[in-house]
Design a protein around this motif. Sequence first.
Motif, mmCIF file in Angstrom:
data_model
loop_
_atom_site.group_PDB
_atom_site.id
_atom_site.type_symbol
_atom_site.label_atom_id
_atom_site.label_comp_id
_atom_site.label_asym_id
_atom_site.label_seq_id
_atom_site.Cartn_x
_atom_site.Cartn_y
_atom_site.Cartn_z
ATOM 1 N N ASP A 12 0.855 -1.181 0.000
ATOM 2 C CA ASP A 12 0.000 0.000 0.000
ATOM 3 C C ASP A 12 0.895 1.238 0.000
ATOM 4 O OD1 ASP A 12 -1.836 2.001 0.400
ATOM 5 O OD2 ASP A 12 -2.741 1.109 2.187
ATOM 6 N N THR A 13 0.917 1.971 -1.097
ATOM 7 C CA THR A 13 1.791 3.141 -1.213
ATOM 8 C C THR A 13 1.262 4.328 -0.422
ATOM 9 O OG1 THR A 13 0.694 3.894 -3.231
ATOM 10 C CG2 THR A 13 2.608 2.444 -3.488
ATOM 11 N N ALA A 14 -0.005 4.285 0.000
ATOM 12 C CA ALA A 14 -0.584 5.393 0.764
ATOM 13 C C ALA A 14 -0.363 5.224 2.267
ATOM 14 C CB ALA A 14 -2.075 5.505 0.468
ATOM 15 N N ALA A 15 0.049 4.052 2.702
ATOM 16 C CA ALA A 15 0.275 3.812 4.130
ATOM 17 C C ALA A 15 1.544 4.511 4.586
ATOM 18 C CB ALA A 15 0.371 2.316 4.402
ATOM 19 N N SER A 16 1.514 4.970 5.804
ATOM 20 C CA SER A 16 2.708 5.617 6.347
ATOM 21 C C SER A 16 3.465 4.630 7.218
ATOM 22 C CB SER A 16 2.312 6.843 7.165
ATOM 23 O OG SER A 16 1.511 6.442 8.254
ATOM 24 N N GLY A 17 4.710 4.897 7.425
ATOM 25 C CA GLY A 17 5.522 4.027 8.263
ATOM 26 C C GLY A 17 6.195 2.928 7.485
ATOM 27 N N LYS A 18 6.839 2.035 8.213
ATOM 28 C CA LYS A 18 7.650 0.988 7.587
ATOM 29 C C LYS A 18 6.815 -0.186 7.079
ATOM 30 C CE LYS A 18 11.952 -1.428 8.350
ATOM 31 N NZ LYS A 18 13.051 -1.687 9.253
ATOM 32 N N ASP A 19 5.774 -0.560 7.812
ATOM 33 C CA ASP A 19 4.976 -1.732 7.458
ATOM 34 C C ASP A 19 3.859 -1.345 6.496
ATOM 35 O OD1 ASP A 19 4.086 -4.322 7.401
ATOM 36 O OD2 ASP A 19 2.907 -4.149 9.230
ATOM 37 N N ARG A 20 4.162 -1.393 5.211
ATOM 38 C CA ARG A 20 3.194 -0.993 4.196
ATOM 39 C C ARG A 20 2.581 -2.186 3.466
ATOM 40 N NH1 ARG A 20 6.022 4.002 1.212
ATOM 41 N NH2 ARG A 20 5.262 2.766 -0.517
ATOM 42 N N ALA A 21 3.027 -3.398 3.785
ATOM 43 C CA ALA A 21 2.484 -4.592 3.138
ATOM 44 C C ALA A 21 1.051 -4.817 3.608
ATOM 45 C CB ALA A 21 3.330 -5.809 3.464
ATOM 46 N N VAL A 22 0.180 -5.193 2.674
ATOM 47 C CA VAL A 22 -1.201 -5.517 3.015
ATOM 48 C C VAL A 22 -1.188 -6.863 3.743
ATOM 49 C CG1 VAL A 22 -3.477 -6.020 2.055
ATOM 50 C CG2 VAL A 22 -2.069 -4.229 1.037
ATOM 51 N N PRO A 23 -1.757 -6.945 4.954
ATOM 52 C CA PRO A 23 -1.710 -8.190 5.731
ATOM 53 C C PRO A 23 -2.333 -9.376 4.975
ATOM 54 C CG PRO A 23 -2.538 -6.388 7.072
ATOM 55 C CD PRO A 23 -2.445 -5.882 5.659
ATOM 56 N N GLY A 24 -1.587 -10.457 4.910
ATOM 57 C CA GLY A 24 -2.080 -11.681 4.281
ATOM 58 C C GLY A 24 -2.078 -11.679 2.768
ATOM 59 N N ALA A 25 -1.565 -10.637 2.147
ATOM 60 C CA ALA A 25 -1.568 -10.542 0.682
ATOM 61 C C ALA A 25 -0.220 -10.985 0.125
ATOM 62 C CB ALA A 25 -1.910 -9.124 0.239
ATOM 63 N N TYR A 26 0.076 -12.268 0.281
ATOM 64 C CA TYR A 26 1.316 -12.861 -0.231
ATOM 65 C C TYR A 26 0.966 -13.882 -1.302
ATOM 66 C CZ TYR A 26 3.438 -10.841 3.922
ATOM 67 O OH TYR A 26 3.878 -9.969 4.876
ATOM 68 N N PHE A 27 1.796 -13.952 -2.333
ATOM 69 C CA PHE A 27 1.529 -14.832 -3.467
ATOM 70 C C PHE A 27 2.808 -15.511 -3.931
ATOM 71 C CE2 PHE A 27 -1.364 -11.289 -3.404
ATOM 72 C CZ PHE A 27 -2.606 -11.885 -3.559
ATOM 73 N N SER A 28 2.669 -16.740 -4.431
ATOM 74 C CA SER A 28 3.810 -17.435 -5.005
ATOM 75 C C SER A 28 3.837 -17.255 -6.520
ATOM 76 C CB SER A 28 3.770 -18.918 -4.646
ATOM 77 O OG SER A 28 2.576 -19.497 -5.120
ATOM 78 N N ASP A 29 2.760 -16.721 -7.084
ATOM 79 C CA ASP A 29 2.646 -16.516 -8.526
ATOM 80 C C ASP A 29 2.410 -15.026 -8.809
ATOM 81 O OD1 ASP A 29 2.194 -16.687 -11.248
ATOM 82 O OD2 ASP A 29 0.278 -17.728 -11.069
ATOM 83 N N LYS A 30 3.225 -14.440 -9.656
ATOM 84 C CA LYS A 30 3.129 -13.015 -9.955
ATOM 85 C C LYS A 30 1.806 -12.658 -10.629
ATOM 86 C CE LYS A 30 6.042 -9.236 -11.484
ATOM 87 N NZ LYS A 30 7.326 -8.876 -12.077
ATOM 88 N N LYS A 31 1.288 -13.551 -11.471
ATOM 89 C CA LYS A 31 0.012 -13.271 -12.146
ATOM 90 C C LYS A 31 -1.131 -13.146 -11.146
ATOM 91 C CE LYS A 31 1.063 -15.233 -16.624
ATOM 92 N NZ LYS A 31 0.676 -16.172 -17.667
ATOM 93 N N LEU A 32 -1.127 -13.989 -10.116
ATOM 94 C CA LEU A 32 -2.160 -13.898 -9.079
ATOM 95 C C LEU A 32 -2.019 -12.596 -8.294
ATOM 96 C CD1 LEU A 32 -2.140 -17.568 -7.732
ATOM 97 C CD2 LEU A 32 -3.847 -16.482 -9.203
ATOM 98 N N ALA A 33 -0.784 -12.198 -8.011
ATOM 99 C CA ALA A 33 -0.543 -10.946 -7.296
ATOM 100 C C ALA A 33 -1.039 -9.752 -8.111
ATOM 101 C CB ALA A 33 0.939 -10.798 -6.978
ATOM 102 N N LYS A 34 -0.783 -9.774 -9.407
ATOM 103 C CA LYS A 34 -1.223 -8.679 -10.270
ATOM 104 C C LYS A 34 -2.751 -8.625 -10.377
ATOM 105 C CE LYS A 34 2.818 -7.968 -13.163
ATOM 106 N NZ LYS A 34 3.294 -7.902 -14.557
ATOM 107 N N ALA A 35 -3.403 -9.782 -10.387
ATOM 108 C CA ALA A 35 -4.860 -9.818 -10.434
ATOM 109 C C ALA A 35 -5.451 -9.216 -9.157
ATOM 110 C CB ALA A 35 -5.346 -11.250 -10.627
#
Length: 65
Positions: A12-35
């Motif tokens: 999330d580029t709008a989040a402030s601070g160091k932890d900007r990753a969306v919780p639980g949004a991890y993928f092993s396939d780039k196509k799924l991440a892009k979707a």
Amino acid sequence: MAAKLRLYQITDTAASGKDRAVPGAYFSDKKLAKAKRQELNGDEGDGRNLRYIVSPGPDHHNYKA
């Protein structure tokens, strides 16, 4: 059964601070991440100024903590 690698994450580029990753949004396939990124951003036609982006996850060799 082997655990899935967290190669890509949604950031999330709008989040402030160091932890900007969306919780639980991890993928092993780039196509799924892009979707998922496209789903979160909605109808952003030109592709500029996207709030959510795909970035390397904790298990990716290019990950920077």
